[in-house]
Scaffold this motif. Structure first.
Motif, PDB file in Angstrom:
ATOM      1  N   ARG A  76       0.884  -1.154   0.023  1.00  0.00           N
ATOM      2  CA  ARG A  76       0.369   0.256  -0.045  1.00  0.00           C
ATOM      3  C   ARG A  76       0.595   1.703   0.197  1.00  0.00           C
ATOM      4  NH1 ARG A  76      -3.045  -3.156   3.826  1.00  0.00           N
ATOM      5  NH2 ARG A  76      -2.096  -1.942   4.863  1.00  0.00           N
ATOM      6  N   GLN A 105       1.855   1.596  -3.608  1.00  0.00           N
ATOM      7  CA  GLN A 105       1.330   2.240  -4.004  1.00  0.00           C
ATOM      8  C   GLN A 105       0.783   4.220  -3.839  1.00  0.00           C
ATOM      9  OE1 GLN A 105      -2.336   0.790  -4.896  1.00  0.00           O
ATOM     10  NE2 GLN A 105      -1.505  -1.612  -4.519  1.00  0.00           N
ATOM     11  N   PHE A 163      -7.210   4.027   2.482  1.00  0.00           N
ATOM     12  CA  PHE A 163      -6.977   3.073   1.834  1.00  0.00           C
ATOM     13  C   PHE A 163      -5.408   2.479   2.349  1.00  0.00           C
ATOM     14  CE2 PHE A 163      -2.470   2.222  -0.989  1.00  0.00           C
ATOM     15  CZ  PHE A 163      -3.259   0.915  -1.560  1.00  0.00           C
ATOM     16  N   GLY A 194      -6.804  -0.863   2.645  1.00  0.00           N
ATOM     17  CA  GLY A 194      -6.495  -1.002   2.166  1.00  0.00           C
ATOM     18  C   GLY A 194      -7.858  -0.464   0.402  1.00  0.00           C
ATOM     19  N   THR A 202     -10.178   0.935  -1.846  1.00  0.00           N
ATOM     20  CA  THR A 202      -9.907   2.883  -3.158  1.00  0.00           C
ATOM     21  C   THR A 202     -10.196   3.952  -2.458  1.00  0.00           C
ATOM     22  OG1 THR A 202     -10.927   1.193  -4.516  1.00  0.00           O
ATOM     23  CG2 THR A 202      -8.643   1.304  -4.401  1.00  0.00           C
ATOM     24  N   VAL A 223      -6.571   5.699  -3.714  1.00  0.00           N
ATOM     25  CA  VAL A 223      -5.187   5.857  -3.337  1.00  0.00           C
ATOM     26  C   VAL A 223      -4.943   7.091  -3.030  1.00  0.00           C
ATOM     27  CG1 VAL A 223      -2.451   5.612  -3.612  1.00  0.00           C
ATOM     28  CG2 VAL A 223      -4.069   3.930  -4.620  1.00  0.00           C
TER      29      VAL A 223
END
Length: 229
Positions: free
Chosen positions: A10, A13, A65, A69, A71, A73
């Motif tokens: 995570r 990202q 996020f 997790g 979304t 992000v």
């Protein structure tokens, strides 16, 4: 939603979405870059304080996020809107530039206030409730690459009763007529009555300071501005 993603995945990202490097993030948070490399490589997990610091410094990161997790992000701003830091989310903090070091040492017995010094505007989340914070300007390259010459850092005063417990972090230390920013690795104030102050730059050397020479101690908690390198 993908709750199967590890915290490391995570974070990768998030950093990619922000378009910033680990080194830039570490400088912004006042951390050592190796900490984030270890996290992303799975050798360590981010602490609660690290997660909260990330969310405070980068409000565009989606907390859902990062933590769960879920979304997207990043938080999406409204169409045609500008992202601005509201005035009530910042605070003016006394600023001690290099040119003021000598004056600051001479007048240390007096209270430092925004009325007799320059000020630097800092985001309130970085203050984290600390009192009597100051912004210091870094002089020289003894603490590079983490703290380059000209960087502005947020510092909090350490009570004299707590000096003997400080170790590992970067501190501003006033001793005799000197005011320096160094890392404390060897704190022997309790046993041998001295501190050894280290430079992060191998060429910067170190200095040993007897307890009776120390006049003040401030812990560096965040980088608020860094020069472009």
């Amino acid at each position: 939603m993908d709750t199967s993603l590890t915290i490391q995945a995570r974070l990768k990202q998030i950093f990619d979405a922000l378009g910033i490097t680990i080194y830039q993030i570490a400088k912004e948070l006042g951390e050592n870059p190796s900490k984030f490399y270890n996290i992303l490589n799975g050798r360590a997990k981010p602490s609660y304080d690290t997660i909260m610091s990330l969310l405070a410094c980068y409000p565009q990161i989606s907390a859902d996020f990062l933590i769960r997790g879920i979304t997207p992000v990043l938080n999406s701003p409204e169409a045609n809107a500008r992202i601005m830091v509201p005035d009530d989310d910042t605070i003016d903090v006394p600023f001690i530039p290099v040119k003021f070091y000598a004056t600051f040492v001479e007048s240390y017995s007096d209270t430092v206030s925004s009325s007799d010094t320059e000020c630097f505007r800092v985001r309130r989340p970085l203050i984290k409730g600390h009192k009597n914070t100051v912004v210091l300007e870094i002089s020289g390259n003894s603490m590079s690459p983490q703290l380059a010459h000209g960087a502005k850092v947020l510092a909090i005063p350490i009570s004299e009763n707590d000096w003997e417990y400080q170790s590992g972090a970067v501190y501003a230390v006033m001793y005799r007529d000197y005011f320096v920013v160094k890392r404390i690795r060897d704190n022997e104030l309790l046993t041998r009555k001295y501190l050894t102050l280290h430079s992060d730059n191998p060429l910067g050397g170190n200095v040993t300071v007897p307890l009776q020479d120390i006049r003040g101690l401030w812990k560096i908690i965040a980088i608020v501005e860094a020069p472009v390198e």
